[in-house]
Design a protein around this motif. Structure first.
Motif, PDB file in Angstrom:
ATOM      1  N   THR A   1       0.845  -1.194   0.000  1.00 29.05           N
ATOM      2  CA  THR A   1       0.000   0.000   0.000  1.00 29.05           C
ATOM      3  C   THR A   1       0.879   1.243   0.000  1.00 29.05           C
ATOM      4  O   THR A   1       1.684   1.451   0.907  1.00 29.05           O
ATOM      5  CB  THR A   1      -0.931   0.013   1.229  1.00 29.05           C
TER       6      THR A   1
ATOM      7  N   GLY B   1       1.060   5.409  -0.181  1.00 30.90           N
ATOM      8  CA  GLY B   1       0.399   6.691  -0.030  1.00 30.90           C
ATOM      9  C   GLY B   1       1.069   7.731  -0.913  1.00 30.90           C
ATOM     10  O   GLY B   1       2.307   7.755  -1.026  1.00 30.90           O
TER      11      GLY B   1
ATOM     12  N   LYS C   1      -1.780  -1.207  -3.938  1.00 28.19           N
ATOM     13  CA  LYS C   1      -2.919  -0.398  -3.537  1.00 28.19           C
ATOM     14  C   LYS C   1      -2.419   1.010  -3.256  1.00 28.19           C
ATOM     15  O   LYS C   1      -1.359   1.191  -2.654  1.00 28.19           O
ATOM     16  CB  LYS C   1      -3.566  -0.989  -2.283  1.00 28.19           C
TER      17      LYS C   1
ATOM     18  N   VAL D   1      -3.225   5.056  -1.796  1.00 28.74           N
ATOM     19  CA  VAL D   1      -4.047   5.895  -0.931  1.00 28.74           C
ATOM     20  C   VAL D   1      -3.601   7.337  -1.127  1.00 28.74           C
ATOM     21  O   VAL D   1      -2.405   7.637  -1.011  1.00 28.74           O
ATOM     22  CB  VAL D   1      -3.901   5.492   0.553  1.00 28.74           C
TER      23      VAL D   1
ATOM     24  N   ASN E   1       0.911  10.448   9.081  1.00 26.30           N
ATOM     25  CA  ASN E   1       0.041   9.834  10.085  1.00 26.30           C
ATOM     26  C   ASN E   1      -0.373   8.429   9.664  1.00 26.30           C
ATOM     27  O   ASN E   1      -0.445   7.510  10.499  1.00 26.30           O
ATOM     28  CB  ASN E   1      -1.198  10.702  10.326  1.00 26.30           C
ATOM     29  N   PHE E   2      -0.646   8.233   8.379  1.00 28.58           N
ATOM     30  CA  PHE E   2      -1.004   6.907   7.876  1.00 28.58           C
ATOM     31  C   PHE E   2       0.146   5.921   8.095  1.00 28.58           C
ATOM     32  O   PHE E   2      -0.082   4.752   8.437  1.00 28.58           O
ATOM     33  CB  PHE E   2      -1.346   6.971   6.387  1.00 28.58           C
TER      34      PHE E   2
ATOM     35  N   GLU F   1       0.280   5.011  11.753  1.00 23.93           N
ATOM     36  CA  GLU F   1      -0.859   4.159  12.134  1.00 23.93           C
ATOM     37  C   GLU F   1      -0.775   2.772  11.508  1.00 23.93           C
ATOM     38  O   GLU F   1      -1.507   1.866  11.905  1.00 23.93           O
ATOM     39  CB  GLU F   1      -2.169   4.815  11.680  1.00 23.93           C
ATOM     40  N   GLY F   2       0.096   2.603  10.501  1.00 19.34           N
ATOM     41  CA  GLY F   2       0.170   1.320   9.803  1.00 19.34           C
ATOM     42  C   GLY F   2      -0.856   1.168   8.694  1.00 19.34           C
ATOM     43  O   GLY F   2      -1.044   0.068   8.167  1.00 19.34           O
ATOM     44  N   THR F   3      -1.532   2.263   8.319  1.00 21.77           N
ATOM     45  CA  THR F   3      -2.536   2.215   7.252  1.00 21.77           C
ATOM     46  C   THR F   3      -1.888   1.995   5.888  1.00 21.77           C
ATOM     47  O   THR F   3      -2.477   1.362   5.012  1.00 21.77           O
ATOM     48  CB  THR F   3      -3.355   3.524   7.220  1.00 21.77           C
ATOM     49  N   ILE F   4      -0.684   2.547   5.694  1.00 24.13           N
ATOM     50  CA  ILE F   4       0.053   2.376   4.443  1.00 24.13           C
ATOM     51  C   ILE F   4       1.450   1.856   4.759  1.00 24.13           C
ATOM     52  O   ILE F   4       1.934   1.963   5.891  1.00 24.13           O
ATOM     53  CB  ILE F   4       0.142   3.700   3.653  1.00 24.13           C
ATOM     54  N   ASP F   5       2.089   1.265   3.754  1.00 20.05           N
ATOM     55  CA  ASP F   5       3.433   0.707   3.924  1.00 20.05           C
ATOM     56  C   ASP F   5       4.510   1.732   3.574  1.00 20.05           C
ATOM     57  O   ASP F   5       5.551   1.797   4.232  1.00 20.05           O
ATOM     58  CB  ASP F   5       3.603  -0.529   3.030  1.00 20.05           C
TER      59      ASP F   5
ATOM     60  N   TRP G   1       9.204   5.356   5.078  1.00 17.91           N
ATOM     61  CA  TRP G   1       8.577   4.231   5.769  1.00 17.91           C
ATOM     62  C   TRP G   1       9.006   4.264   7.237  1.00 17.91           C
ATOM     63  O   TRP G   1       9.912   5.014   7.617  1.00 17.91           O
ATOM     64  CB  TRP G   1       8.956   2.908   5.109  1.00 17.91           C
TER      65      TRP G   1
END
Length: 323
Positions: free
Chosen positions: A94, A96, A123, A125, A134-135, A138-142, A283
């Motif tokens: 993922t 961003g 994927k 974002v 922030n993503f 939070e671990g929302t994106i790699d 990252w």
């Protein structure tokens, strides 16, 4: 029954002619006739009659095609379900990325990644710089592909390409009228005293966006606090607005070029060496990158540098010439 036979009957019915149907199916006419004879022999019923050199469905043929279409629809659903299950089993990376940068890079990056890593899904974002950081936390994106500066020590990053920044204004603005612009261009921005900007109105993107961070860095280094006339969500919008109004903007050099408005604007810098808000990919420090993520980083660098070469800028900062 082989579903190809249903497709053969359907094409003959559509074309009304075995020769045209064979051509549409990319098979020979004898092969198609042989298949039709085999179907009718197995069903022990005629599916077509010949009227004036045209193949016409019999009543049995109409029933065959009506039920055959249902079978083809079920086959299509089955294949799509199997394909979806196959995709679900793939590992996902993922990424961003800001919307405007994604519009330039993703059409090149996605096909390269899928070719290099066919067992992975990419994927994406969208978000602005602060949101992407922030993503990541939070671990929302790699991975996050954006621009310096990075505002947290929890991330590590790799440079992908250079991205130089200037202060831009309309050539017809009140600010521009102070200068002789005969030697001014995007490639030769004028070096000016920061004090000239103290009362100059700026249009900026909203806080947290990448170019807003850079603008705040420039203002802090110059020890000025110029008034902000208006804030925008999209950087390209504010640059277009500044090309026809009295407000100034802080912009990467490639934006006026991409928008085709560089000739309508004049450009300035408060530093002899232009600010370089490098394009980076970041990252989490403690995160161990997978081989696919490493490959994505390498490909992103190739794409970012390719885009940079398409908008080449060799800068020579010039001393301001006043009227």
């Amino acid at each position: 029954m082989n579903t190809d036979y249903i497709r053969y009957v359907k094409m003959i019915a559509q074309e009304g002619n075995v020769s045209r149907a064979a051509a549409a199916l990319f098979i020979s006419q004898p092969a198609l006739l042989k298949a039709l004879n085999k179907i009718e022999a197995r069903l022990k019923i005629k599916l077509f009659t010949r009227e004036k050199r045209r193949m016409i469905l019999t009543e049995a043929g109409k029933v065959f095609l009506a039920d055959g279409d249902k079978i083809l629809d079920l086959e299509d659903i089955l294949l799509k379900n199997m394909e979806a299950m196959s995709e679900e089993k793939k590992e996902t990376v993922t990424l961003g990325i800001p919307g405007e940068r994604g519009a330039n890079m993703l059409p090149l990056l996605i096909p390269l990644f899928h070719k290099a890593c066919p067992d992975y899904r990419l994927k994406t974002v969208e978000g602005y710089s602060e949101m992407l950081e922030n993503f990541l936390l939070e671990g929302t994106i790699d991975l996050a592909l954006y621009n310096l500066p990075v505002n947290t020590e929890s991330l590590v990053w790799q440079k992908l390409a250079d991205n130089y920044v200037v202060i831009g204004a309309s050539k017809h603005s009140r600010f521009a009228r102070k200068f002789d612009l005969s030697q001014n261009s995007l490639h030769s921005p004028y070096y000016i005293s920061p004090q000239l900007l103290k009362n100059a109105e700026f249009n900026l993107v909203k806080k947290g966006r990448g170019t807003r961070r850079v603008a705040e860095q420039i203002f802090a280094a110059a020890k000025i606090h110029p008034p902000i006339y208006q804030e925008y969500d999209r950087h390209q919008t504010l640059v277009r607005v500044c090309s026809i109004t009295d407000q100034l903007c802080v912009t990467p050099c490639h934006t006026p070029l991409q928008l085709g408005i560089a000739d309508d604007m004049c450009f300035f810098t408060t530093e002899r060496d232009l600010v370089n808000r490098q394009v980076i990919i970041a990252w989490l420090k403690e995160r161990k990158l997978s081989e696919a993520e490493k490959k994505l980083i390498a490909l992103a660098q190739v794409v970012a540098q390719k885009i940079g070469r398409e908008d080449p800028c060799s800068f020579q900062v010039a001393d301001a010439i006043f009227r």
